[in-house]
Scaffold this active site. Structure first.
Site, PDB file in Angstrom:
ATOM      1  N   ASP A  13       0.823  -1.210   0.000  1.00 45.30           N
ATOM      2  CA  ASP A  13       0.000   0.000   0.000  1.00 45.30           C
ATOM      3  C   ASP A  13       0.859   1.263   0.000  1.00 45.30           C
ATOM      4  O   ASP A  13       0.654   2.167   0.838  1.00 45.30           O
ATOM      5  CB  ASP A  13      -0.933   0.020   1.229  1.00 45.30           C
ATOM      6  CG  ASP A  13      -1.695  -1.281   1.404  1.00 45.30           C
ATOM      7  OD1 ASP A  13      -2.155  -1.827   0.390  1.00 45.30           O
ATOM      8  OD2 ASP A  13      -1.830  -1.755   2.548  1.00 45.30           O
ATOM      9  N   GLU A 181     -11.131   0.545  -3.275  1.00 45.54           N
ATOM     10  CA  GLU A 181     -10.435   1.034  -2.079  1.00 45.54           C
ATOM     11  C   GLU A 181      -9.179   1.790  -2.491  1.00 45.54           C
ATOM     12  O   GLU A 181      -8.928   2.004  -3.677  1.00 45.54           O
ATOM     13  CB  GLU A 181     -10.079  -0.149  -1.162  1.00 45.54           C
ATOM     14  CG  GLU A 181      -9.201  -1.181  -1.847  1.00 45.54           C
ATOM     15  CD  GLU A 181      -9.053  -2.485  -1.068  1.00 45.54           C
ATOM     16  OE1 GLU A 181      -9.824  -2.720  -0.123  1.00 45.54           O
ATOM     17  OE2 GLU A 181      -8.168  -3.273  -1.434  1.00 45.54           O
TER      18      GLU A 181
HETATM   19  C1  6LW Z   1      -5.590  -2.018   2.379  1.00 47.61           C
HETATM   20  C2  6LW Z   1      -6.333  -2.027   1.120  1.00 47.61           C
HETATM   21  C3  6LW Z   1      -5.633  -3.088   0.477  1.00 47.61           C
HETATM   22  O1  6LW Z   1      -6.093  -1.215   3.355  1.00 47.61           O
HETATM   23  O2  6LW Z   1      -5.374  -4.038   1.391  1.00 47.61           O
HETATM   24  O3  6LW Z   1      -4.356  -3.565  -1.351  1.00 47.61           O
HETATM   25  C4  6LW Z   1      -5.628  -3.482   2.649  1.00 47.61           C
HETATM   26  N1  6LW Z   1      -5.246  -2.953  -0.723  1.00 47.61           N
HETATM   27  O4  6LW Z   1      -6.290  -0.883   0.377  1.00 47.61           O
HETATM   28  C5  6LW Z   1      -4.583  -3.928   3.578  1.00 47.61           C
HETATM   29  O5  6LW Z   1      -3.319  -3.715   3.008  1.00 47.61           O
END
Ligand code: 6LW
Length: 549
Positions: A13, A181
């Site tokens: 991330d 996300e």
């Molecule tokens: C993070 C989310 C994700 O918060 O995995 O790859 C979660 N994306 O954005 C944990 O790393």
């Protein structure tokens, strides 16, 4: 030349910002303490760790119980003389907070919790008029039912309060996109760009983008989405689950993206977790083209041509020489505890790391009686805030070797040694203990989790090998070597008198594709009184990490 991954090992991330000629990069850290490692570069090729954003217990309340809880996806930004890092602490519930600093090497402020900010993956964006906007994830209902989306609201950074109405500004490029996300907003040539991750953080991970001329939308999805993914390259492609990116514009107007991806061992095992990669971006017809010409992450890219620069200390992506920790001063930035250290159990003292024998051990509790999902496991946390005597660093190479000398005379059921740790229920330990005949022994213990038919997790512990030491031996050299997912363990009274304890152990179960969770493998040192805290220490000297591939 840019060599990928720019941050090898578990650094997921990533988020990046530039301040004039300096670049700063942060990554998630989950339940490891200190949290949110921060890196600096001037050439985008060499990266030096300058600290951790969250390095005080009051900024980072964690337990050690659920390694994949704690700190999720951070964002780093700079505005008007101040650095901002915003992230979520899952161990406090789902709490989103900001910390600020004028020097990115710290100190960073205490937490400013954003009341009413639900969901994960917060980000900040400043518009030309100086107003700041928060983006994050949420569940919401519309005619399509209950689903996840990206929300945006103005935020007042004088009070750290959300201002005005919140708006859903994206749900992903795909119809019913899985897990939209990791949102970030950018402004370029009169458009607001909303770049997000979707598809889940595994094989189908992707970066997608949409744009609008007004900040709250409506956002138009790019016809060329996803702008980066490896999901169409099939299983076994050597870099997997590519997504979760953040863009940065260089001084000369060029653009780059940092993103996460996993190198695979033996074509399928994600032992190292999710690592940080860097990829060039060009803009065509108002949209970004990532890794133009190949459309996928490459192992290297030409130098961005920034002025040449030498890091002050050791570049974290330089492994030409073994990395030797002599424990002469404070612990280096590569070392972490599990959970917030609330007791004084680790002392660096004249060439030794002294680990106190605490009553807790790296025992498997994490999976016990929960289903396999990370979120159901997170809901069980909060049982204990007592520490484990553990100090570890990331495994950063598929092939590596780590060697350390330990001074320790085990009594009763005391143990100390090194551990290859994915989580409490998936690990390989090489530990010194008192054997049945009363001599010290060095044994290799495997802990593996498995799922029963009802989907409930359990674990098994097994001894894979043992060497018996002389009755008075109190100095041990311990070594772990990995060749892909095969781990070999040896021990001896000195580095030139080593004996194999367990050879070529199949460590593929340490990959997050079966072990679950968001982290990669750590190599740690530990000591335990196994049930009893003792005024006794195991002393570790000269930890040598050699990375080969
Ligand atoms: C993070 C989310 C994700 O918060 O995995 O790859 C979660 N994306 O954005 C944990 O790393």
């Amino acid at each position: 030349m840019i060599r990928n991954p720019i941050l090898p090992g578990f650094y997921p991330d990533p988020s990046i910002c530039r301040v004039e000629d300096d670049f700063y990069l942060v990554t998630s850290s989950f339940s490891y303490f200190p949290g949110v490692p921060i890196f600096h570069s001037k050439d985008l090729e060499q990266w030096e760790q300058i600290g951790h954003v969250l390095d005080r217990p009051e900024q980072l309340p964690l337990t050690h119980e659920m390694i994949s809880a704690g700190i999720f996806a951070p964002t780093i930004r700079y505005h008007d003389g101040t650095f901002y890092m915003i992230t979520t602490n899952m161990s406090m519930g789902v709490v989103n907070f900001v910390v600020t600093a004028t020097d990115p090497a710290g100190p960073w402020s205490d937490m400013h919790i954003i009341q009413g900010a639900d969901g994960i993956d917060p980000s900040l964006f400043w518009d030309d008029d100086g107003k700041c906007y928060y983006t994050g994830t949420t569940r919401f209902d519309d005619e399509a039912g209950s689903r996840q989306g990206i929300w945006c609201s103005e935020i007042d950074l004088a009070t750290f309060e959300l201002v005005g109405e919140r708006h859903i500004i994206g749900t992903g490029a795909q119809v019913n996109a899985e897990a939209p996300e990791g949102p970030h907003l950018y402004k370029k040539d009169d458009y607001y760009y909303l770049m997000i991750a979707e598809g889940g953080t595994e094989h189908f991970h992707a970066v997608t983008i949409s744009r609008s001329q007004s900040i709250f939308g409506e956002y138009e999805n790019h016809q060329g989405n996803p702008i980066l993914t490896h999901r169409h390259l099939g299983k076994g492609y050597p870099i997997w689950n590519v997504g979760h990116g953040d863009l940065v514009e260089l001084q000369n107007g060029d653009w780059y993206m940092v993103c996460l991806g996993s190198r695979l061992s033996e074509g399928q095992h994600k032992l190292l977790g999710r690592e940080t990669f860097l990829v060039p971006v060009v803009w065509e017809d108002g949209w970004p083209v990532v890794s133009k010409g190949t459309g996928k992450l490459e192992w290297s890219y030409p130098s961005p041509g920034l002025p040449s620069w030498q890091p002050v200390g050791h570049a974290v992506n330089d492994f030409k020489e073994p990395v030797v920790e002599r424990f002469e001063e404070e612990l280096g930035f590569e070392w972490n505890f599990l959970g917030t250290p609330r007791e004084d159990f680790a002392k660096v003292d004249a060439g030794r790391l002294r680990l106190k024998l605490l009553k807790n051990a790296l025992v498997p509790w994490e999976f016990d009686n929960t289903d396999g999902s990370v979120f159901s496991r997170i809901s069980k946390i909060g049982k204990t805030k007592e520490n484990i005597s553990f100090v570890g660093r990331r495994q950063q190479h598929l092939d590596f070797q780590a060697t350390v000398t330990v001074r320790f005379s085990p009594e009763e059921n005391e143990t100390a040694g090194i551990v290859v740790l994915q989580n409490d229920a998936n690990q390989l330990r090489l530990e010194i203990a008192k054997g049945q005949e009363g001599n010290p022994v060095v044994r290799c213990i495997l802990v593996i989790s498995h799922c029963d038919q009802a989907g409930i997790q359990h674990f098994t512990e097994a001894q894979l090998g043992e060497v018996v030491a002389a009755p008075t031996q109190s100095e041990f050299t311990l070594q772990v070597k990995a060749n892909g997912s095969r781990y070999s363990f040896s021990a001896g009274p000195a580095a030139d008198e080593m004996q194999s304890v367990a050879d070529e152990v199949d460590g593929s179960f340490l990959g997050s594709e079966t072990a679950g969770g968001f982290v990669g493998v750590y190599i740690g040192m530990f000591a335990s009184g196994n049930g009893q805290t003792k005024e006794k220490y195991a002393d570790f000297e000269t930890f040598i990490y050699e990375g080969f591939e």
